[in-house]
Write a protein that holds these residues in place. Sequence first.
Motif, PDB file in Angstrom:
ATOM      1  N   GLY A 176       0.809  -1.110   0.069  1.00  0.00           N
ATOM      2  CA  GLY A 176      -0.140  -0.057   0.120  1.00  0.00           C
ATOM      3  C   GLY A 176       0.976   1.211   0.005  1.00  0.00           C
ATOM      4  N   ALA A 177       2.053   1.159   0.239  1.00  0.00           N
ATOM      5  CA  ALA A 177       3.057   2.362   0.287  1.00  0.00           C
ATOM      6  C   ALA A 177       3.037   3.044  -1.120  1.00  0.00           C
ATOM      7  N   VAL A 178       2.934   4.170  -1.103  1.00  0.00           N
ATOM      8  CA  VAL A 178       3.302   5.223  -2.566  1.00  0.00           C
ATOM      9  C   VAL A 178       4.710   5.446  -2.162  1.00  0.00           C
ATOM     10  N   ASP A 179       5.749   5.703  -3.367  1.00  0.00           N
ATOM     11  CA  ASP A 179       6.950   5.985  -3.447  1.00  0.00           C
ATOM     12  C   ASP A 179       6.860   7.166  -4.017  1.00  0.00           C
ATOM     13  N   VAL A 180       7.453   8.420  -2.934  1.00  0.00           N
ATOM     14  CA  VAL A 180       7.995   9.568  -3.375  1.00  0.00           C
ATOM     15  C   VAL A 180       9.410   9.935  -2.793  1.00  0.00           C
ATOM     16  N   VAL A 227       3.004  21.282  -1.970  1.00  0.00           N
ATOM     17  CA  VAL A 227       1.725  20.972  -1.725  1.00  0.00           C
ATOM     18  C   VAL A 227       1.141  20.016  -2.737  1.00  0.00           C
ATOM     19  N   ARG A 228       1.574  20.368  -3.973  1.00  0.00           N
ATOM     20  CA  ARG A 228       0.976  19.574  -5.055  1.00  0.00           C
ATOM     21  C   ARG A 228       1.580  17.998  -4.934  1.00  0.00           C
ATOM     22  N   LEU A 229       2.891  17.938  -4.765  1.00  0.00           N
ATOM     23  CA  LEU A 229       3.600  16.622  -4.848  1.00  0.00           C
ATOM     24  C   LEU A 229       2.844  15.765  -4.001  1.00  0.00           C
ATOM     25  N   TYR A 230       2.626  16.157  -2.512  1.00  0.00           N
ATOM     26  CA  TYR A 230       2.115  15.266  -1.689  1.00  0.00           C
ATOM     27  C   TYR A 230       0.461  15.164  -1.348  1.00  0.00           C
ATOM     28  N   GLU A 231      -0.071  16.537  -1.975  1.00  0.00           N
ATOM     29  CA  GLU A 231      -1.520  16.279  -1.646  1.00  0.00           C
ATOM     30  C   GLU A 231      -2.345  16.019  -2.924  1.00  0.00           C
ATOM     31  N   VAL A 232      -1.727  16.110  -3.913  1.00  0.00           N
ATOM     32  CA  VAL A 232      -2.632  16.306  -5.127  1.00  0.00           C
ATOM     33  C   VAL A 232      -1.855  14.859  -6.031  1.00  0.00           C
ATOM     34  N   GLU A 233      -0.382  14.665  -6.043  1.00  0.00           N
ATOM     35  CA  GLU A 233      -0.072  13.544  -6.893  1.00  0.00           C
ATOM     36  C   GLU A 233       0.085  12.266  -6.047  1.00  0.00           C
ATOM     37  N   ALA A 234       0.513  12.639  -4.643  1.00  0.00           N
ATOM     38  CA  ALA A 234       0.418  11.199  -3.838  1.00  0.00           C
ATOM     39  C   ALA A 234      -0.904  10.955  -3.039  1.00  0.00           C
ATOM     40  N   GLU A 235      -1.830  12.013  -3.170  1.00  0.00           N
ATOM     41  CA  GLU A 235      -3.207  11.959  -2.666  1.00  0.00           C
ATOM     42  C   GLU A 235      -3.004  11.515  -1.203  1.00  0.00           C
ATOM     43  N   THR A 282       1.775  -4.268  -6.837  1.00  0.00           N
ATOM     44  CA  THR A 282       1.035  -3.213  -6.848  1.00  0.00           C
ATOM     45  C   THR A 282       2.005  -1.942  -6.494  1.00  0.00           C
ATOM     46  N   ASN A 283       2.126  -0.884  -7.398  1.00  0.00           N
ATOM     47  CA  ASN A 283       3.340   0.153  -7.193  1.00  0.00           C
ATOM     48  C   ASN A 283       2.697   1.264  -7.816  1.00  0.00           C
ATOM     49  N   VAL A 284       2.833   2.492  -6.787  1.00  0.00           N
ATOM     50  CA  VAL A 284       2.382   3.711  -7.002  1.00  0.00           C
ATOM     51  C   VAL A 284       3.609   4.624  -6.759  1.00  0.00           C
ATOM     52  N   VAL A 285       4.373   4.984  -7.808  1.00  0.00           N
ATOM     53  CA  VAL A 285       5.442   6.065  -7.913  1.00  0.00           C
ATOM     54  C   VAL A 285       5.215   7.237  -8.248  1.00  0.00           C
ATOM     55  N   VAL A 286       5.465   8.301  -7.564  1.00  0.00           N
ATOM     56  CA  VAL A 286       5.200   9.671  -7.869  1.00  0.00           C
ATOM     57  C   VAL A 286       6.480  10.272  -8.117  1.00  0.00           C
ATOM     58  N   GLU A 287       6.831  10.662  -9.431  1.00  0.00           N
ATOM     59  CA  GLU A 287       7.967  11.104 -10.069  1.00  0.00           C
ATOM     60  C   GLU A 287       8.373  12.541  -9.263  1.00  0.00           C
ATOM     61  N   THR A 288       9.669  12.808  -8.888  1.00  0.00           N
ATOM     62  CA  THR A 288      10.021  13.838  -8.374  1.00  0.00           C
ATOM     63  C   THR A 288      11.326  14.209  -9.056  1.00  0.00           C
ATOM     64  N   GLU A 289      11.585  15.691  -8.669  1.00  0.00           N
ATOM     65  CA  GLU A 289      12.940  16.249  -9.190  1.00  0.00           C
ATOM     66  C   GLU A 289      13.428  17.091  -7.989  1.00  0.00           C
ATOM     67  N   GLY A 290      14.699  16.801  -8.141  1.00  0.00           N
ATOM     68  CA  GLY A 290      15.443  17.425  -6.855  1.00  0.00           C
ATOM     69  C   GLY A 290      16.871  17.006  -6.718  1.00  0.00           C
ATOM     70  N   SER A 291      17.803  18.009  -6.081  1.00  0.00           N
ATOM     71  CA  SER A 291      19.205  17.516  -5.950  1.00  0.00           C
ATOM     72  C   SER A 291      19.400  18.164  -4.651  1.00  0.00           C
ATOM     73  N   VAL A 292      20.255  17.612  -4.075  1.00  0.00           N
ATOM     74  CA  VAL A 292      20.856  17.964  -2.655  1.00  0.00           C
ATOM     75  C   VAL A 292      22.306  18.433  -2.784  1.00  0.00           C
TER      76      VAL A 292
END
Length: 355
Positions: free
Chosen positions: A244-248, A266-274, A332-342
């Motif tokens: 059941g985990a979603v990947d972010v 906000v969009r990443l976690y509320e809208v895309e990851a729901e 069963t997989n739910v991957v939310v694509e992210t862009e970032g760099s540290v």
Amino acid sequence: MTGKRSHDDDANTETRRGLLRAAAGATVAGAASTAGCLAVSTPASVSAQYEVSGNVAHFVGPGWLADNRDDVVVLDARGAEQFRRERIYGARHVPFDAIAARESTDGGAVPDADAIAAAFGEIGVAPDDDVLVYGASVGSRVTRVAFALAAVGHEGAVNVLNGGVSGWNGRLGTGSRDRVAATDYDPDPAPSTWVDREWLAERVGTFNGDGPGLVDTRVPEAYLAAAGSDALNDDHDRHGHLPGAVDVHWVGNVSGRRMTDPGRLVRLYEVEAELDRDETVVVYGDDNVDPTSTWLTLKAIGFEDVRLYDGGFGEWANVDGDRGRYPVETATNVVVETEGSVGGGDGGGDFSCTG
């Protein structure tokens, strides 16, 4: 995947979202207005790009630290060599291994509150001190320190410096640290900041549905158990993710040395990851350091109840006994694509006009 959020969000939620989105725009505009010419970068303009405005919790800019420097204990989360080479003047170096310590319980691994509190006491941090944590960026070493303070029930305010030490244009220190008198730090453990293996096992089958939100913060290849991937940990008996985990991936929280645009988060976690900001959300990774970035980010954008699975996927994948109680999923997989760099370097800006 079906989230639990209603389409009829209340007015307060909408207001918070609006403030966050407005803050993102204001921050960008403020940074852009500081340069005198396109080819000039000054300490002031570098500092200005890391300022934080609007309804964002825990993350503060260099200007906030300048205004509050005498009222906060400043903690450096970087390695010892970086600390000796250059640091914010008066900062205290955090014994990082100690603040990531875990202890075993019948329910699984949890933060070792006694060891963590002792480590903070050794560098003179008292439970009611207001604290500012910084690193080379706002990466997971910094957020682990913030989490460790919350886990031992720290009473004072805890903030992290957006931009890290590179954005600070105030006084710097070098060499061995000045000795600070140790203090007794009596922990008041806050179990509401974490969950253990048994807490999760009792809720398998409900995550991101009828039960809590669950976020896997690892790279997608580890979450997906991609055959042959270097992301798979050879020490794990099983690969995949908690059902059941979603990947972010947590790196999406960071843009160089600063937090990602709040509106994007906000969009990443509320809208895309729901994810539902008003319900419990649990985050986990391979260990107990990287997922604290997502833990603090969610709290910063207004999520009410965010908890860390301190045992991590390493504990879950290698558990002894009846593994049917601790299933690993790959189908069963739910991957939310992210862009970032540290950003991990210590270099500042180019402080001369070059054109």
